[in-house]
Scaffold this active site. Structure first.
Site, PDB file in Angstrom:
ATOM      1  N   HIS A  82       0.851  -1.189   0.000  1.00 63.64           N
ATOM      2  CA  HIS A  82       0.000   0.000   0.000  1.00 63.64           C
ATOM      3  C   HIS A  82       0.885   1.237   0.000  1.00 63.64           C
ATOM      4  O   HIS A  82       2.005   1.212   0.525  1.00 63.64           O
ATOM      5  CB  HIS A  82      -1.006   0.002   1.161  1.00 63.64           C
ATOM      6  CG  HIS A  82      -0.416   0.073   2.541  1.00 63.64           C
ATOM      7  ND1 HIS A  82       0.047   1.245   3.083  1.00 63.64           N
ATOM      8  CD2 HIS A  82      -0.232  -0.875   3.490  1.00 63.64           C
ATOM      9  CE1 HIS A  82       0.485   1.017   4.306  1.00 63.64           C
ATOM     10  NE2 HIS A  82       0.336  -0.271   4.580  1.00 63.64           N
ATOM     11  N   ASP A  84      -0.279   4.417   0.951  1.00 62.32           N
ATOM     12  CA  ASP A  84      -0.683   5.459   1.905  1.00 62.32           C
ATOM     13  C   ASP A  84      -0.018   5.223   3.265  1.00 62.32           C
ATOM     14  O   ASP A  84       0.479   4.135   3.550  1.00 62.32           O
ATOM     15  CB  ASP A  84      -2.209   5.535   2.046  1.00 62.32           C
ATOM     16  CG  ASP A  84      -2.825   4.228   2.533  1.00 62.32           C
ATOM     17  OD1 ASP A  84      -2.337   3.151   2.142  1.00 62.32           O
ATOM     18  OD2 ASP A  84      -3.789   4.278   3.317  1.00 62.32           O
ATOM     19  N   ASP A 114       6.250   1.032   7.256  1.00 61.98           N
ATOM     20  CA  ASP A 114       4.866   0.688   6.868  1.00 61.98           C
ATOM     21  C   ASP A 114       4.405   1.554   5.714  1.00 61.98           C
ATOM     22  O   ASP A 114       3.786   2.579   5.941  1.00 61.98           O
ATOM     23  CB  ASP A 114       3.958   0.837   8.093  1.00 61.98           C
ATOM     24  CG  ASP A 114       2.546   0.358   7.828  1.00 61.98           C
ATOM     25  OD1 ASP A 114       2.311  -0.276   6.796  1.00 61.98           O
ATOM     26  OD2 ASP A 114       1.684   0.635   8.670  1.00 61.98           O
ATOM     27  N   GLU A 146      -5.177   1.951   2.430  1.00 59.58           N
ATOM     28  CA  GLU A 146      -5.084   0.739   3.246  1.00 59.58           C
ATOM     29  C   GLU A 146      -5.275   1.090   4.706  1.00 59.58           C
ATOM     30  O   GLU A 146      -5.924   0.374   5.451  1.00 59.58           O
ATOM     31  CB  GLU A 146      -3.709   0.075   3.050  1.00 59.58           C
ATOM     32  CG  GLU A 146      -3.621  -1.332   3.634  1.00 59.58           C
ATOM     33  CD  GLU A 146      -3.232  -1.374   5.110  1.00 59.58           C
ATOM     34  OE1 GLU A 146      -3.392  -2.430   5.725  1.00 59.58           O
ATOM     35  OE2 GLU A 146      -2.768  -0.356   5.652  1.00 59.58           O
ATOM     36  N   GLU A 147      -4.710   2.238   5.091  1.00 62.65           N
ATOM     37  CA  GLU A 147      -4.692   2.610   6.511  1.00 62.65           C
ATOM     38  C   GLU A 147      -6.057   3.083   7.008  1.00 62.65           C
ATOM     39  O   GLU A 147      -6.211   3.424   8.168  1.00 62.65           O
ATOM     40  CB  GLU A 147      -3.627   3.700   6.769  1.00 62.65           C
ATOM     41  CG  GLU A 147      -2.196   3.269   6.467  1.00 62.65           C
ATOM     42  CD  GLU A 147      -1.643   2.243   7.454  1.00 62.65           C
ATOM     43  OE1 GLU A 147      -2.405   1.783   8.322  1.00 62.65           O
ATOM     44  OE2 GLU A 147      -0.457   1.904   7.334  1.00 62.65           O
ATOM     45  N   GLU A 174       3.867  -6.119   4.269  1.00 60.99           N
ATOM     46  CA  GLU A 174       3.776  -5.359   5.522  1.00 60.99           C
ATOM     47  C   GLU A 174       4.936  -5.752   6.431  1.00 60.99           C
ATOM     48  O   GLU A 174       5.453  -6.869   6.334  1.00 60.99           O
ATOM     49  CB  GLU A 174       2.457  -5.692   6.242  1.00 60.99           C
ATOM     50  CG  GLU A 174       1.212  -5.195   5.549  1.00 60.99           C
ATOM     51  CD  GLU A 174       0.893  -3.740   5.861  1.00 60.99           C
ATOM     52  OE1 GLU A 174       1.617  -3.126   6.678  1.00 60.99           O
ATOM     53  OE2 GLU A 174      -0.065  -3.232   5.267  1.00 60.99           O
ATOM     54  N   HIS A 371       3.283   3.526  12.470  1.00 57.47           N
ATOM     55  CA  HIS A 371       2.194   4.363  13.002  1.00 57.47           C
ATOM     56  C   HIS A 371       2.617   5.349  14.087  1.00 57.47           C
ATOM     57  O   HIS A 371       1.971   6.358  14.274  1.00 57.47           O
ATOM     58  CB  HIS A 371       1.013   3.517  13.517  1.00 57.47           C
ATOM     59  CG  HIS A 371       0.338   2.742  12.420  1.00 57.47           C
ATOM     60  ND1 HIS A 371      -0.983   2.383  12.474  1.00 57.47           N
ATOM     61  CD2 HIS A 371       0.798   2.268  11.239  1.00 57.47           C
ATOM     62  CE1 HIS A 371      -1.298   1.710  11.369  1.00 57.47           C
ATOM     63  NE2 HIS A 371      -0.224   1.635  10.608  1.00 57.47           N
TER      64      HIS A 371
HETATM   65 ZN   LIG Z   1       0.719  -1.116   6.459  1.00 49.53          ZN
END
Ligand SMILES: [Zn+2]
Length: 398
Positions: A82, A84, A114, A146-147, A174, A371
């Site tokens: 992903h 984003d 990530d 995705e997030e 991931e 994150h």
């Molecule tokens: Zn991710």
């Protein structure tokens, strides 16, 4: 170990694009498309949101056949990333999150772990795949959104299904510290809104108290959660071995002497395989619509209960005997902690599986660094992912 300078440069560029989910992911997608077209690889765009959020899909076919129409190639191995990232607002960063910074063997920046690190490694390796004569096709998937509940890749998966162009397996990169992960729970989140009717609290029986009705639904959710904890089904590979439900938000009303008209709550369901979120959510809905709503409407015909889906990420449960597991384990053999993992965060892999494409999760970096502020990936993890790509090249040219 240190990765190639090419990988580092690609990652630096990818990190410089602020692809926070609320923004367009097109800068990253266009960058990837340019990299591919410089190699003579065609790519297709599948929109999640027209002109703003795009999936990119590209294939390197068998033989000396780089410039392949990706829809014409079925089977093969898909690598999925992903594009984003989660927001940086409210986080204290020691460096600029969009300017990748190397400190003590680590690359700091939003998305390094990530999961732009994986994408950079894949892009750096692609020229060798294009030059080689492949016996197994290789596909690249880059998704948006995705997030925010893994929703962005859905139109691409639908397109692959429609065109009967499904890859045989998918590896979702991931961050797992290069461990092969075959299972995670499903994750579903919902918002409920209750509309009653206001009155002075002295006339409470003639009004419809939205907070009280919301609380009854929340109580029912907690009862189902207890039932799941007691009765299962259980999957002992998870730290919490059963399906969980919980309410994270409950709001409503303005003062103790006013019967509240509005209430809002948000809850989630995390399912183990063998539990159906449709059934569990259905149980909550039929309690709300079958029992509570008629009671509310007998007092006030306009009373309402509404539910909205905030996130729907299917669980992943790839059977240990699926070929993709052995395949992925051979590629990472000594690169990660070994064994088969299961994780408690959700990924797109469950969606691939649901679309008929057996999938595992495996990529460089640790989810512990994702994150949060000061996200980083170790240079060594990128170098390990490069070894993974070396082995993948051997595998698809065998
Ligand atoms: Zn991710």
């Amino acid at each position: 170990m240190r990765p190639s300078e090419r990988t580092i440069e690609l990652l630096r560029t990818l990190v410089s694009f602020d692809t926070t989910s609320r923004h367009s992911n097109l800068p990253a997608i266009e960058f990837v498309r340019d990299q591919l077209s410089a190699l003579g690889v065609a790519s297709e765009i599948v929109w999640h949101e027209q002109d703003r959020k795009a999936n990119l899909y590209a294939s390197i076919g068998v033989g000396r056949n780089a410039n392949t129409d990706p829809w014409s190639v079925s089977g093969g191995i898909a690598l999925s990333a992903h594009t984003d990232v989660v927001p940086v607002e409210g986080q204290h960063w020691a460096t600029d999150p969009w300017t990748m910074t190397e400190v003590d063997g680590r690359l700091y920046g939003r998305g390094t772990a990530d999961m732009k690190g994986f994408l950079a490694v894949v892009l750096a390796a692609l020229p060798r795949f294009v030059e080689a004569e492949l016996t197994t096709p290789l596909h690249l998937v880059c998704s948006p959104d995705e997030e925010v509940g893994c929703v962005g890749v859905l139109p691409l998966l639908a397109e692959l299904e429609r065109r009967d162009a499904r890859p045989a397996v998918a590896i979702v990169g991931e961050p797992t510290s290069m461990q092969v992960v075959r299972a995670h729970k499903g994750h579903y989140a919902f918002r409920g809104r209750v509309t009653g009717v206001e009155a002075h609290s002295s006339a409470a029986p003639r009004a419809v108290n939205a907070v009280e009705y919301a609380a009854r639904i929340v109580t029912r959710i907690a009862e189902i959660a207890r039932r799941k904890a007691d009765g299962g089904p259980f999957d002992e590979r998870y730290p919490v071995a059963h399906t969980t439900l919980h309410t994270g938000v409950l709001e409503g009303g303005t003062a103790f002497n006013i019967v509240p008209r509005h209430a809002r709550f948000e809850f989630e369901i995390r399912t183990v395989a063998g539990d159906s979120h449709e059934e569990l959510f259905g149980e909550i809905e039929s309690f709300a619509f079958g029992e509570l709503l008629p009671e509310m409407r007998s007092v006030y015909p306009e009373a309402a209960i509404e539910f909205e889906v905030l996130s729907a990420t299917r669980g992943l449960d790839t059977a240990p005997e699926e070929a993709v597991i052995e395949e992925a384990q051979a590629l990472v053999r000594d690169l990660g902690p070994g064994g088969l993992g299961q994780v408690s965060y959700a990924t797109e892999a469950g969606l691939f599986q649901a679309a008929g494409i057996p999938a595992v999760v495996c990529g460089p970096g640790s989810i512990e660094q994702a994150h949060g502020p000061n996200e980083y990936i170790e240079l060594d993890q990128l170098a390990r992912a490069e070894r993974f790509m070396d082995r993948l090249l051997e595998r698809v040219t065998r």
